[in-house]
Design an enzyme around this catalytic site. Structure first.
Site, PDB file in Angstrom:
ATOM      1  N   ARG A   8       0.799  -1.212   0.000  1.00  0.00           N
ATOM      2  CA  ARG A   8       0.000   0.000   0.000  1.00  0.00           C
ATOM      3  C   ARG A   8       0.837   1.270   0.000  1.00  0.00           C
ATOM      4  O   ARG A   8       0.422   2.270  -0.541  1.00  0.00           O
ATOM      5  CB  ARG A   8      -0.934   0.012   1.221  1.00  0.00           C
ATOM      6  CG  ARG A   8      -1.844  -1.182   1.268  1.00  0.00           C
ATOM      7  CD  ARG A   8      -2.643  -1.229   2.547  1.00  0.00           C
ATOM      8  NE  ARG A   8      -3.712  -0.256   2.521  1.00  0.00           N
ATOM      9  CZ  ARG A   8      -3.746   0.817   3.281  1.00  0.00           C
ATOM     10  NH1 ARG A   8      -2.763   1.089   4.089  1.00  0.00           N
ATOM     11  NH2 ARG A   8      -4.755   1.639   3.218  1.00  0.00           N
ATOM     12  N   HIS A 372      -1.697   2.724  11.732  1.00  0.00           N
ATOM     13  CA  HIS A 372      -2.853   3.585  11.473  1.00  0.00           C
ATOM     14  C   HIS A 372      -3.731   2.988  10.383  1.00  0.00           C
ATOM     15  O   HIS A 372      -4.964   3.098  10.426  1.00  0.00           O
ATOM     16  CB  HIS A 372      -2.379   4.981  11.066  1.00  0.00           C
ATOM     17  CG  HIS A 372      -3.449   6.023  11.065  1.00  0.00           C
ATOM     18  ND1 HIS A 372      -3.972   6.552   9.897  1.00  0.00           N
ATOM     19  CD2 HIS A 372      -4.105   6.644  12.077  1.00  0.00           C
ATOM     20  CE1 HIS A 372      -4.876   7.452  10.194  1.00  0.00           C
ATOM     21  NE2 HIS A 372      -4.993   7.531  11.507  1.00  0.00           N
ATOM     22  N   CYS A 373      -3.120   2.333   9.405  1.00  0.00           N
ATOM     23  CA  CYS A 373      -3.859   1.771   8.271  1.00  0.00           C
ATOM     24  C   CYS A 373      -4.836   0.670   8.687  1.00  0.00           C
ATOM     25  O   CYS A 373      -5.823   0.428   7.985  1.00  0.00           O
ATOM     26  CB  CYS A 373      -2.894   1.184   7.246  1.00  0.00           C
ATOM     27  SG  CYS A 373      -1.743   2.354   6.510  1.00  0.00           S
ATOM     28  N   VAL A 374      -4.561  -0.012   9.789  1.00  0.00           N
ATOM     29  CA  VAL A 374      -5.366  -1.178  10.157  1.00  0.00           C
ATOM     30  C   VAL A 374      -6.260  -0.925  11.367  1.00  0.00           C
ATOM     31  O   VAL A 374      -6.823  -1.864  11.932  1.00  0.00           O
ATOM     32  CB  VAL A 374      -4.480  -2.417  10.404  1.00  0.00           C
ATOM     33  CG1 VAL A 374      -3.724  -2.792   9.135  1.00  0.00           C
ATOM     34  CG2 VAL A 374      -3.522  -2.196  11.569  1.00  0.00           C
TER      35      VAL A 374
END
Length: 381
Positions: A8, A372-374
């Protein structure tokens, strides 16, 4: 398309997942700040609703359990271990609810432990709850609602039939009003200060793979309507070199209204992402908030990629991709001991009343994402 690794935000290679050729990929345009005015809070129950800053108290954290070898291949077990570590760590500070498919729920319970609630009534495709989950809004008077950003697999780059419904299903589970925003995007693409100002990259949102036919001003207005804001600080970003088209939350974050943080590269780094970070810093330094105040920008030094543990070209080494939970900052370390220590010290200075937890999430980082993404916070109403 090869979904073998869900990359990502990679830092070194041109290709973060292998779905795009390197030819013709450039950083878009000049780094000049523009703003968009919108009607605050036009989506949802009342104009007073807005998405608060991330440092407010939370009711819980939402996460998602990955179980698809079609996406993660042989790396699935390692990614699950990292997701479980993040969940267990956050659960020391606030409740965590992990959405899992029925077939993967037992393993999720085993790896996450009894402190994490496993919810099998909200099925998922992957683990990126920041992008798929609802963004919760409060009205300052005890009201709570949720907005969905119309997740479409980062521009139809990955299977997302289940993930497209996660936001609405979580809102239903919580029992709050739910509305879809007037745009397609992801939570990691938009940062908010809770006081009327947003920041985002054009590359992620002013993009025909999400919002064909929508102008920057139209998108800015839709973002402001959804978030209860009135101004967008735009960065150009980078198109086509990763599955997200350069999410802002890997580089720039709000610390408070009028205060931001940018993770900076080494002076010797000259790749597209290093130059993008420098441009984001320049734009923020010249910007003002929705209330007209000048922005104060703090830098967070990134690591030396020659000194980190991972040698994977898709690896994301973002200290800035940290998560704020009740009483703690959940961040990462990457093996550059000098930079790891300096990042922890910087976060401790910025958040003096919180415990700084640094985790080894290298398997998740190999997929191009971070903490933070998860995660997705549910603020206290």
């Amino acid at each position: 398309m090869n979904d073998h690794i869900a990359g990502r935000h990679a830092r070194r290679g041109l290709n973060r997942r292998g779905f795009l050729a390197a030819a013709g990929l450039t950083v878009a345009g000049a780094a000049i700040a523009t703003t968009t005015q919108g009607r605050a809070g036009a989506v949802g129950a009342a104009d007073a609703f807005r998405i608060p800053a991330e440092d407010v108290r939370h009711t819980r954290t939402w996460m998602a359990w990955p179980d698809r070898t079609a996406i993660w291949g042989s790396g699935l077990g390692g990614v699950q271990a990292d997701i479980a570590l993040i969940a267990r760590t956050i659960a020391k500070y606030e409740p965590v609810v992990m959405c899992a498919n029925s077939a993967g729920a037992a393993k999720a319970r085993s790896m996450c432990g009894s402190a994490v609630t496993i919810l099998s009534s909200v099925p998922v495709d992957d683990c990126w709850m920041r992008d798929t989950g609802p963004v919760f809004r409060t009205d300052g008077s005890g009201g709570l609602d949720a907005v969905g950003l119309g997740f479409n697999g980062w521009g139809n780059k990955q299977t997302h039939a289940k993930d497209a419904l996660v936001a609405e299903r979580i809102a239903s589970y919580v029992g709050v009003p739910f509305t879809y925003a007037g745009l397609v995007g992801e939570g990691g693409a938009i940062e908010q200060d809770g006081n009327g100002t947003l920041m985002a990259t054009r590359s992620s949102l002013v993009n025909r793979n999400r919002n064909p036919g929508m102008s920057e001003s139209e998108l800015g207005a839709a973002m402001c309507d959804a978030y209860g804001a009135s101004k967008v600080i735009w960065f150009d970003g980078i198109r086509g070199q990763d599955i997200t088209d350069d999410h802002v939350d890997a580089t720039s974050r709000f610390l408070a209204p009028g205060k931001a943080l940018v993770q900076m590269p080494l002076a010797s780094d000259n790749d597209a992402y290093a130059n993008d970070a420098r441009r984001q810093y320049q734009v923020l330094s010249m910007s003002t908030t929705a209330t007209g105040s000048a922005m104060t920008v703090t830098t967070l030094q990134g690591p030396d990629y020659n000194k980190i543990r991972s040698t994977n070209q898709n690896f994301l080494a973002s200290y800035a991709n940290y998560y704020l939970c009740n009483g703690a900052v959940i961040s990462a370390h990457f093996g550059d001991t000098t930079a790891d220590g300096a990042a922890k010290a910087t976060l401790a200075r910025l958040y003096p009343d919180r415990v700084i937890e640094q985790l080894n999430i290298d398997r998740l980082g190999t997929g191009g994402g971070g903490i933070h993404c998860v995660t997705q916070q549910q603020p206290i109403a």
